[in-house]
Design an enzyme around this catalytic site. Structure first.
Site, PDB file in Angstrom:
ATOM      1  N   CYS A   2      40.995  34.014  46.153  1.00  0.00           N
ATOM      2  CA  CYS A   2      39.856  33.695  47.015  1.00  0.00           C
ATOM      3  C   CYS A   2      40.072  34.128  48.473  1.00  0.00           C
ATOM      4  CB  CYS A   2      39.613  32.199  47.023  1.00  0.00           C
ATOM      5  SG  CYS A   2      39.519  31.483  45.395  1.00  0.00           S
ATOM      6  N   LYS A 605      42.155  41.239  43.922  1.00  0.00           N
ATOM      7  CA  LYS A 605      43.197  42.154  44.389  1.00  0.00           C
ATOM      8  C   LYS A 605      44.459  41.424  44.839  1.00  0.00           C
ATOM      9  CE  LYS A 605      43.864  46.466  46.652  1.00  0.00           C
ATOM     10  NZ  LYS A 605      44.151  47.181  45.410  1.00  0.00           N
TER      11      LYS A 605
HETATM   12  O1  M6R Z   1      49.699  43.276  45.612  1.00  0.00           O
HETATM   13  P1  M6R Z   1      50.605  43.601  44.466  1.00  0.00           P
HETATM   14  O2  M6R Z   1      51.112  44.984  44.480  1.00  0.00           O
HETATM   15  O3  M6R Z   1      51.734  42.611  44.363  1.00  0.00           O
HETATM   16  O4  M6R Z   1      49.709  43.414  43.182  1.00  0.00           O
HETATM   17  C1  M6R Z   1      50.255  43.500  41.898  1.00  0.00           C
HETATM   18  C2  M6R Z   1      49.171  43.606  40.860  1.00  0.00           C
HETATM   19  O5  M6R Z   1      48.358  42.465  40.880  1.00  0.00           O
HETATM   20  C3  M6R Z   1      48.309  44.845  41.067  1.00  0.00           C
HETATM   21  O6  M6R Z   1      49.073  46.002  41.094  1.00  0.00           O
HETATM   22  C4  M6R Z   1      47.268  44.963  39.933  1.00  0.00           C
HETATM   23  O7  M6R Z   1      47.907  45.182  38.730  1.00  0.00           O
HETATM   24  C5  M6R Z   1      46.283  46.091  40.270  1.00  0.00           C
HETATM   25  N1  M6R Z   1      44.958  45.567  40.303  1.00  0.00           N
HETATM   26  C6  M6R Z   1      46.332  47.190  39.286  1.00  0.00           C
HETATM   27  O8  M6R Z   1      45.432  48.199  39.608  1.00  0.00           O
END
Ligand code: M6R
Length: 610
Positions: A2, A605
């Site tokens: 959120c 995200k």
């Molecule tokens: O912010 P982060 O790199 O830690 O996020 C990890 C994952 O949540 C992120 O890479 C997610 O898998 C993406 N939406 C993939 O495209």
């Protein structure tokens, strides 16, 4: 997850417009529901419903709301279904206290029971509501809003941040207890938000908060206090040089396409960082450690797999890589004070990563190196040293340019470490770093240009595909997993990414006539991958190839667009490029399927929850 935005302004006509404009920049954090609480003349107007900011704004006229202060919240549902009643902000028992949170309240069940037993009226199944009731409860006891907010954090367990206000008081209060929070001081208005993009439309004068701190916002000032003892801290706004336009689409139909197209520039920017003044310090951290752990989730994890191959090949060191969520249980007992934990996270806030960081620090399990994109994130502040991915804002939920930057960072570090520890010849390291710096921007652009049309045409032939595999071998192991993740995430197809020599150990049984299997390969490994391709073709499966042009691969495709050809480069540059056609394929397929790739359903995200 959120996003919360709280604003106090001198002009009582503009609060709705300001909150909608600023909070919409956090859409990538949550789009299940949206709400705005605006206060005018001591009366709180609360409007909320299910949908994105644009949808709810159209429905409820959020931007027309009047008042001189207010809080907006964009929700990614965890506690409680995405319904109107669970949408935030919430009231306390009466329509006097209003507030919204980001994060999880782990003692939700027990605390809600306690509140109900003491007469509180809790309307929703959402844990954010409990934050407002906690303040309400302590205001009853103290009659003082500052003390009520400060003490409210005693009752709430978990990782969270919240903003809260009282109808008859001009301030907005906010606390940071494990989730991100940043404030901004503009001319005649102040803002607090979960993330910088929603602050930038108002101001570049920002204050980052640390855990255990709280804020009091008036229209002309932001004061920071330590929650533990209520002591005021000397925290002045700093000028952020992030351009607010980074969070605009810039003429592209979607952020995802814009961000894919930004990759040639990302190469230049990240190489600038890597070749900068901290390079030696990072290499020394690697060299001084006896064990190396690489921890990440999602796309960052897939890039870490590619990284592990680079460290083996160029630096001759074994890297133990693991997912944030599994890391402690799988490797926790093998870490010691000489370990180096490399924590990779675009957002720098992912809870699964923060849990590892916290444990490493608490148990003194060696040094931590963060690799992150969001400047001002918790990972940046909490790790011993950090490498910025230098991507600018990545707004689209599917990671693209940050995965790209991570691959480059690993390739660079591995080469420099190999040179430092003598695993490779200095001239070899120099030549590889030279290619990353001088050739990769051009090769990246060529890959986008060449494979764009092919990927678009290929996507059109895959509209009925619901199930497929994406396989890689050696360096393209992580690439294939990343391609599969993109297809799953934004096309809603089942697409498994796996090691291509494993396919025959079971999954091969799924192949029937025309069953699609994508192979990502490099000229170094294609002799082996051809075996795996043959195993699929012998069952009449459809093979799609991503890699450099090789004549020996031609017989294995049925149509031109089934071969996504990247430009000829070096064997160690090739795996970096191979991901681009897969990003483009997933993008075009998603759009053709009528999905908005920037905001795939059920996702957020920034995942600040367990
Ligand atoms: O912010 P982060 O790199 O830690 O996020 C990890 C994952 O949540 C992120 O890479 C997610 O898998 C993406 N939406 C993939 O495209």
């Amino acid at each position: 997850m959120c996003g919360i935005t709280g604003i106090v302004t001198r002009n009582s006509d503009e609060i709705g417009e300001l909150l909608v404009r600023c909070s919409s920049k956090l859409t990538y954090r949550g789009y299940d529901s949206v709400g705005v609480a605006a206060v005018r003349n001591g009366i709180v107007d609360l409007r909320k419903d299910v949908g994105t900011v644009d949808e709810v704004n159209k429905l409820l006229g959020l931007s027309q709301m009047k008042g001189d202060r207010g809080i907006a919240q964009l929700r990614w549902a965890t506690y409680g279904a995405p319904t109107k009643v669970n949408a935030q902000p919430h009231f306390g028992c009466e329509e006097v206290f209003y507030g919204a949170h980001n994060g999880n309240i782990h003692n939700y069940v027990e605390y809600k029971k306690e509140l109900l037993e003491t007469g509180h009226i809790v309307r929703s199944e959402n844990d954010g509501e409990l934050c407002v009731h906690a303040v309400d409860k302590y205001y009853e006891e103290t009659g003082d809003m500052f003390e009520a907010v400060r003490k409210s954090t005693d009752d709430l367990h978990g990782a969270f941040a919240y903003a809260v206000g009282r109808a008859d008081e001009p301030e907005i209060y906010a606390v940071k207890m494990g989730s991100s929070l940043v404030a901004g001081v503009a001319n005649e208005a102040t803002i607090v938000s979960s993330d910088l993009p929603s602050v930038l439309p108002l101001t570049n004068n920002v204050i980052y908060l640390a855990d255990g701190e709280m804020l009091v916002l008036t229209h002309d000032d932001v004061k920071v206090f330590r929650i533990e003892d209520g002591k005021q801290l000397d925290r002045k706004p700093e000028l952020s040089n992030v351009d607010a336009r980074a969070a605009e689409k810039g003429g592209y139909p979607h952020f995802m396409l814009k961000e894919i197209n930004e990759q040639p520039k990302v190469v230049q920017d990240v190489m600038g960082v890597l070749e900068g003044q901290h390079s030696d310090e990072w290499i020394k951290m690697f060299a001084d450690a006896s064990r190396h752990f690489l921890v990440a989730c999602g796309s960052s994890y897939n890039a870490s797999i590619v990284g592990t191959y680079y460290f083996n090949r160029l630096a001759g060191i074994p890297i133990i890589h693991g997912l944030g969520g599994q890391f402690d249980l799988m490797y926790g007992q093998t870490m010691n004070e000489d370990s180096l934990s490399i924590l990779v996270s675009q957002s720098g806030e992912t809870k699964d990563i923060m849990n590892v960081l916290k444990r490493v620090k608490e148990k003194n399990l060696g040094k931590t190196l963060g690799i992150l994109n969001v400047i001002g994130s918790t990972l940046m502040f909490e790790s011993d040293s950090y490498i910025p991915m230098a991507c600018g804002y990545e707004v689209s939920v599917p990671a693209t340019k940050t995965y790209y930057s991570q691959s480059i960072i690993f390739a660079y570090l591995a080469a420099k470490l190999g040179e430092y520890n003598g695993h490779i010849d200095p001239s070899e390291a120099r030549s590889f770093v030279g290619m990353l710096k001088n050739d990769l921007p051009r090769l990246t652009q060529e890959t986008i240009d060449r494979t764009g049309i092919l990927a678009k045409n290929l996507a059109r032939t895959m509209l009925d595909v619901k199930d497929l595999y994406c396989l890689g071998y050696g360096f393209t192991d992580g690439v294939a997993r990343e391609g599969a993740l993109k297809i799953k995430e934004i096309c809603y197809n089942h697409c498994e990414g796996m090691y291509s020599s494993e396919f025959k150990h079971g999954p091969l049984s799924i192949v029937t006539k025309n069953y699609p299997v994508i192979f990502a390969t490099t000229p170094e490994d294609s002799w082996m991958v051809i075996n795996h391709i043959n195993e699929v073709r012998a069952r009449y499966g459809r093979t799609i190839i991503v890699g450099e042009h090789e004549e020996k691969l031609e017989p294995y495709i049925d149509n031109k667009h089934d071969y996504l050809i990247v430009p000829k480069s070096d064997v160690l540059i090739n795996p970096i490029l191979d991901v681009i056609p897969l990003q483009l394929l997933s993008y075009f397929l998603s759009v053709d399927l009528g999905i908005n790739p920037d905001l795939p359903r059920n996702l957020s995200k920034t995942l600040t929850v367990d």
